[in-house]
Design a protein around this motif. Structure first.
Motif, PDB file in Angstrom:
ATOM      1  N   VAL A 116       0.823  -1.213   0.000  1.00 53.38           N
ATOM      2  CA  VAL A 116       0.000   0.000   0.000  1.00 53.38           C
ATOM      3  C   VAL A 116       0.857   1.263   0.000  1.00 53.38           C
ATOM      4  CG1 VAL A 116      -1.868  -1.194   1.168  1.00 53.38           C
ATOM      5  CG2 VAL A 116      -0.213   0.076   2.515  1.00 53.38           C
ATOM      6  N   ALA A 117       2.153   1.109   0.252  1.00 48.13           N
ATOM      7  CA  ALA A 117       3.055   2.257   0.229  1.00 48.13           C
ATOM      8  C   ALA A 117       4.483   1.757   0.093  1.00 48.13           C
ATOM      9  CB  ALA A 117       2.913   3.090   1.496  1.00 48.13           C
ATOM     10  N   PHE A 118       5.302   2.546  -0.574  1.00 53.75           N
ATOM     11  CA  PHE A 118       6.725   2.211  -0.644  1.00 53.75           C
ATOM     12  C   PHE A 118       7.545   3.461  -0.910  1.00 53.75           C
ATOM     13  CE2 PHE A 118       6.360   2.449  -5.237  1.00 53.75           C
ATOM     14  CZ  PHE A 118       7.655   2.682  -5.695  1.00 53.75           C
ATOM     15  N   LEU A 119       8.800   3.392  -0.544  1.00 54.16           N
ATOM     16  CA  LEU A 119       9.760   4.393  -0.983  1.00 54.16           C
ATOM     17  C   LEU A 119      11.054   3.690  -1.325  1.00 54.16           C
ATOM     18  CD1 LEU A 119      11.220   6.570   1.917  1.00 54.16           C
ATOM     19  CD2 LEU A 119      10.012   4.465   2.312  1.00 54.16           C
ATOM     20  N   SER A 120      11.829   4.311  -2.189  1.00 57.81           N
ATOM     21  CA  SER A 120      13.139   3.770  -2.563  1.00 57.81           C
ATOM     22  C   SER A 120      14.149   4.907  -2.560  1.00 57.81           C
ATOM     23  CB  SER A 120      13.088   3.094  -3.939  1.00 57.81           C
ATOM     24  OG  SER A 120      12.736   4.022  -4.950  1.00 57.81           O
ATOM     25  N   PHE A 121      15.361   4.587  -2.129  1.00 60.89           N
ATOM     26  CA  PHE A 121      16.412   5.598  -2.069  1.00 60.89           C
ATOM     27  C   PHE A 121      17.762   4.914  -2.103  1.00 60.89           C
ATOM     28  CE2 PHE A 121      14.915   4.667   2.242  1.00 60.89           C
ATOM     29  CZ  PHE A 121      16.087   4.304   2.896  1.00 60.89           C
ATOM     30  N   MET A 122      18.811   5.704  -2.298  1.00 65.25           N
ATOM     31  CA  MET A 122      20.154   5.147  -2.344  1.00 65.25           C
ATOM     32  C   MET A 122      21.177   6.179  -1.909  1.00 65.25           C
ATOM     33  SD  MET A 122      20.988   5.073  -6.460  1.00 65.25           S
ATOM     34  CE  MET A 122      22.662   4.479  -6.227  1.00 65.25           C
ATOM     35  N   LEU A 123      22.298   5.681  -1.473  1.00 63.77           N
ATOM     36  CA  LEU A 123      23.448   6.515  -1.148  1.00 63.77           C
ATOM     37  C   LEU A 123      24.212   6.749  -2.438  1.00 63.77           C
ATOM     38  CD1 LEU A 123      24.629   7.635   1.533  1.00 63.77           C
ATOM     39  CD2 LEU A 123      26.127   5.653   1.580  1.00 63.77           C
ATOM     40  N   PRO A 128      28.733  12.799  -9.373  1.00 66.61           N
ATOM     41  CA  PRO A 128      29.506  11.564  -9.520  1.00 66.61           C
ATOM     42  C   PRO A 128      30.890  11.747 -10.145  1.00 66.61           C
ATOM     43  CG  PRO A 128      27.246  11.249 -10.243  1.00 66.61           C
ATOM     44  CD  PRO A 128      27.438  12.721 -10.030  1.00 66.61           C
ATOM     45  N   GLU A 129      30.996  12.626 -11.139  1.00 69.94           N
ATOM     46  CA  GLU A 129      32.279  12.790 -11.815  1.00 69.94           C
ATOM     47  C   GLU A 129      33.338  13.374 -10.892  1.00 69.94           C
ATOM     48  OE1 GLU A 129      31.769  14.984 -15.382  1.00 69.94           O
ATOM     49  OE2 GLU A 129      30.437  13.495 -16.301  1.00 69.94           O
ATOM     50  N   GLU A 130      32.938  14.318 -10.041  1.00 66.26           N
ATOM     51  CA  GLU A 130      33.875  14.922  -9.098  1.00 66.26           C
ATOM     52  C   GLU A 130      33.997  14.115  -7.808  1.00 66.26           C
ATOM     53  OE1 GLU A 130      31.483  16.566 -10.617  1.00 66.26           O
ATOM     54  OE2 GLU A 130      32.623  17.814 -12.005  1.00 66.26           O
ATOM     55  N   LYS A 131      33.048  13.174  -7.601  1.00 62.18           N
ATOM     56  CA  LYS A 131      33.009  12.344  -6.394  1.00 62.18           C
ATOM     57  C   LYS A 131      32.990  13.195  -5.121  1.00 62.18           C
ATOM     58  CE  LYS A 131      35.000   8.250  -8.514  1.00 62.18           C
ATOM     59  NZ  LYS A 131      36.014   7.178  -8.451  1.00 62.18           N
ATOM     60  N   ILE A 132      32.080  14.168  -5.118  1.00 59.23           N
ATOM     61  CA  ILE A 132      31.899  15.014  -3.939  1.00 59.23           C
ATOM     62  C   ILE A 132      30.411  15.131  -3.630  1.00 59.23           C
ATOM     63  CG2 ILE A 132      34.019  16.342  -4.248  1.00 59.23           C
ATOM     64  CD1 ILE A 132      32.363  18.539  -5.537  1.00 59.23           C
ATOM     65  N   ASN A 133      30.117  15.602  -2.430  1.00 62.68           N
ATOM     66  CA  ASN A 133      28.742  15.837  -1.991  1.00 62.68           C
ATOM     67  C   ASN A 133      27.907  14.552  -2.022  1.00 62.68           C
ATOM     68  OD1 ASN A 133      29.361  18.594  -1.755  1.00 62.68           O
ATOM     69  ND2 ASN A 133      28.682  19.023  -3.832  1.00 62.68           N
ATOM     70  N   LYS A 134      28.194  13.662  -1.110  1.00 66.76           N
ATOM     71  CA  LYS A 134      27.430  12.421  -1.004  1.00 66.76           C
ATOM     72  C   LYS A 134      26.070  12.728  -0.385  1.00 66.76           C
ATOM     73  CE  LYS A 134      30.072   9.146   0.187  1.00 66.76           C
ATOM     74  NZ  LYS A 134      30.063   8.978   1.645  1.00 66.76           N
ATOM     75  N   VAL A 135      25.030  12.160  -0.974  1.00 66.35           N
ATOM     76  CA  VAL A 135      23.664  12.433  -0.526  1.00 66.35           C
ATOM     77  C   VAL A 135      22.881  11.123  -0.419  1.00 66.35           C
ATOM     78  CG1 VAL A 135      23.636  14.721  -1.597  1.00 66.35           C
ATOM     79  CG2 VAL A 135      22.777  12.735  -2.882  1.00 66.35           C
ATOM     80  N   LEU A 136      21.768  11.198   0.298  1.00 65.90           N
ATOM     81  CA  LEU A 136      20.781  10.128   0.284  1.00 65.90           C
ATOM     82  C   LEU A 136      19.699  10.582  -0.697  1.00 65.90           C
ATOM     83  CD1 LEU A 136      20.592   7.418   1.797  1.00 65.90           C
ATOM     84  CD2 LEU A 136      18.931   8.492   3.322  1.00 65.90           C
ATOM     85  N   ALA A 164      18.850   9.724   6.998  1.00 65.91           N
ATOM     86  CA  ALA A 164      19.855  10.667   6.508  1.00 65.91           C
ATOM     87  C   ALA A 164      20.592  11.343   7.657  1.00 65.91           C
ATOM     88  CB  ALA A 164      19.193  11.712   5.613  1.00 65.91           C
ATOM     89  N   LYS A 165      19.844  11.720   8.694  1.00 68.87           N
ATOM     90  CA  LYS A 165      20.468  12.358   9.860  1.00 68.87           C
ATOM     91  C   LYS A 165      21.459  11.420  10.522  1.00 68.87           C
ATOM     92  CE  LYS A 165      19.394  14.521  14.306  1.00 68.87           C
ATOM     93  NZ  LYS A 165      18.310  14.844  15.284  1.00 68.87           N
ATOM     94  N   ARG A 166      21.076  10.149  10.670  1.00 66.29           N
ATOM     95  CA  ARG A 166      21.964   9.172  11.280  1.00 66.29           C
ATOM     96  C   ARG A 166      23.249   9.010  10.462  1.00 66.29           C
ATOM     97  NH1 ARG A 166      20.742   4.433  14.203  1.00 66.29           N
ATOM     98  NH2 ARG A 166      18.899   5.567  14.945  1.00 66.29           N
ATOM     99  N   LEU A 167      23.114   8.988   9.149  1.00 69.06           N
ATOM    100  CA  LEU A 167      24.290   8.852   8.284  1.00 69.06           C
ATOM    101  C   LEU A 167      25.142  10.125   8.308  1.00 69.06           C
ATOM    102  CD1 LEU A 167      22.792   6.981   5.194  1.00 69.06           C
ATOM    103  CD2 LEU A 167      23.981   6.029   7.170  1.00 69.06           C
ATOM    104  N   HIS A 168      24.486  11.268   8.426  1.00 65.80           N
ATOM    105  CA  HIS A 168      25.225  12.532   8.506  1.00 65.80           C
ATOM    106  C   HIS A 168      26.110  12.573   9.750  1.00 65.80           C
ATOM    107  CE1 HIS A 168      26.142  16.746   7.992  1.00 65.80           C
ATOM    108  NE2 HIS A 168      25.604  17.048   9.164  1.00 65.80           N
ATOM    109  N   GLU A 169      25.655  11.923  10.805  1.00 63.82           N
ATOM    110  CA  GLU A 169      26.421  11.903  12.053  1.00 63.82           C
ATOM    111  C   GLU A 169      27.677  11.033  11.955  1.00 63.82           C
ATOM    112  OE1 GLU A 169      23.381  10.629  14.701  1.00 63.82           O
ATOM    113  OE2 GLU A 169      22.478  12.628  14.888  1.00 63.82           O
TER     114      GLU A 169
END
Length: 230
Positions: A116-123, A128-136, A164-169
Motif C-alpha cells: 500500500v506504500a513504498f519508498l526507494s532511495f540510495m546513497l 559523480p564525476e567529481e566524487k563530492i557531496n554524497k547524498v541520500l 539521513a540524519k543518522r548517516l550525517h552523524e
C-alpha cells in the motif's frame, strides 16, 4: 548474512558488489532500526488496518514486488510520465527502478498482503564525476490512493530524513556519511512541490530552471532537482 563493507576502501558507484554491500548494510542496520515494524491506520472505509514493514535491497527484489511498485507509480504519476516520456514510459522507468544500490521500503496490508506504500532511495554522489557531496537520494515515494490522507507518506518521509540524519552523524565514515538529501520532482506536480517546500527542500543551483520570456510567460523545465541540507 549481510555483505561485508570492510573490504572496500572508497565509495565507488561503478562497483556493483560495493553498492550491493552498502544497500545490505544500511538495510540490516540503520534502516531497520528507524522504520517502524508496523503501522496501524484507519482506511477510507473506516476499517482499522495493520501495515507490516518489509525492507529489500534492489538486488534482492523479485519481479512481483517490482511490478507492484511500478503499479503504484502508474497509479499516482502516469499522467506526468506519459506527458514527459511518452506512452512507453514504463519500460524506461522499470530499468531505473533496478539501479544498483537502491533500497526499497514497503508497507503491506496484513489482511490482503498488498503493498500500500513504498519508498526507494540510495546513497550516491550528487556530483559523480567529481566524487563530492554524497547524498541520500530519494527515488520514489508512493502511497496507494485508497490509503492516502492517512499520514503514511508523512511517516515515510520523516523516517527517511532520520536515516539521513543518522548517516550525517557518521562524519568520519567516508563510505556511509552524507551531507544532504536530494530528489527529483516533476515541475507540474504542484502538490508534491508544495509538500517538499514545506519540508524545507530547495531547488539546487544546477537544477533546470524556469525561463521567463519577453512577454513574461514562464516556461517550466520537465523537472526540478531539490535538496535538503542536514
Amino acid at each position: 548474512m549481510p555483505m561485508d563493507l570492510t573490504e572496500f576502501d572508497v565509495f565507488d558507484e561503478s562497483n556493483v558488489e560495493f553498492m550491493d554491500a552498502v544497500a545490505e548494510t544500511l538495510s540490516s542496520t540503520v534502516i531497520s532500526e528507524i522504520f517502524q515494524d508496523q503501522l496501524v491506520v484507519v482506511n477510507s472505509n473506516a476499517k482499522s488496518c495493520t501495515l507490516n514493514l518489509s525492507i529489500k535491497p534492489v538486488h534482492k527484489l523479485n519481479s512481483k514486488l517490482l511490478n507492484s511498485c511500478l503499479t503504484l507509480v502508474d497509479q499516482n504519476l502516469s499522467a506526468h510520465y506519459s506527458r514527459q516520456n511518452g506512452k512507453e514510459w514504463k519500460l524506461e522507468k522499470r530499468e531505473e527502478m533496478l539501479q544498483d544500490g537502491l533500497i526499497y521500503i514497503f508497507y503491506k496490508d496484513e489482511d490482503s498482503g498488498n503493498i500500500v506504500a513504498f519508498l526507494s532511495f540510495m546513497l550516491t554522489y550528487y556530483e559523480p564525476e567529481e566524487k563530492i557531496n554524497k547524498v541520500l537520494y530519494l527515488f520514489e515515494i508512493h502511497v496507494s490512493k485508497s490509503y492516502q490522507s492517512l499520514r503514511i507518506g508523512a511517516e515515510l518521509i520523516e523516517r527517511f530524513h532520520l536515516v539521513a540524519k543518522r548517516l550525517h552523524e557518521l562524519k568520519d565514515d567516508d563510505l556511509l556519511s552524507v551531507d544532504a538529501t536530494c530528489l527529483t520532482v516533476f515541475s507540474n506536480n504542484t502538490k508534491a512541490l508544495k509538500w517538499y517546500e514545506a519540508l524545507n527542500y530547495k531547488v539546487t543551483e544546477d537544477s533546470p530552471k524556469d525561463k521567463v520570456l519577453r512577454n513574461k510567460k514562464v516556461i517550466k523545465p520537465p523537472y526540478y532537482i531539490l535538496t535538503r541540507t542536514l
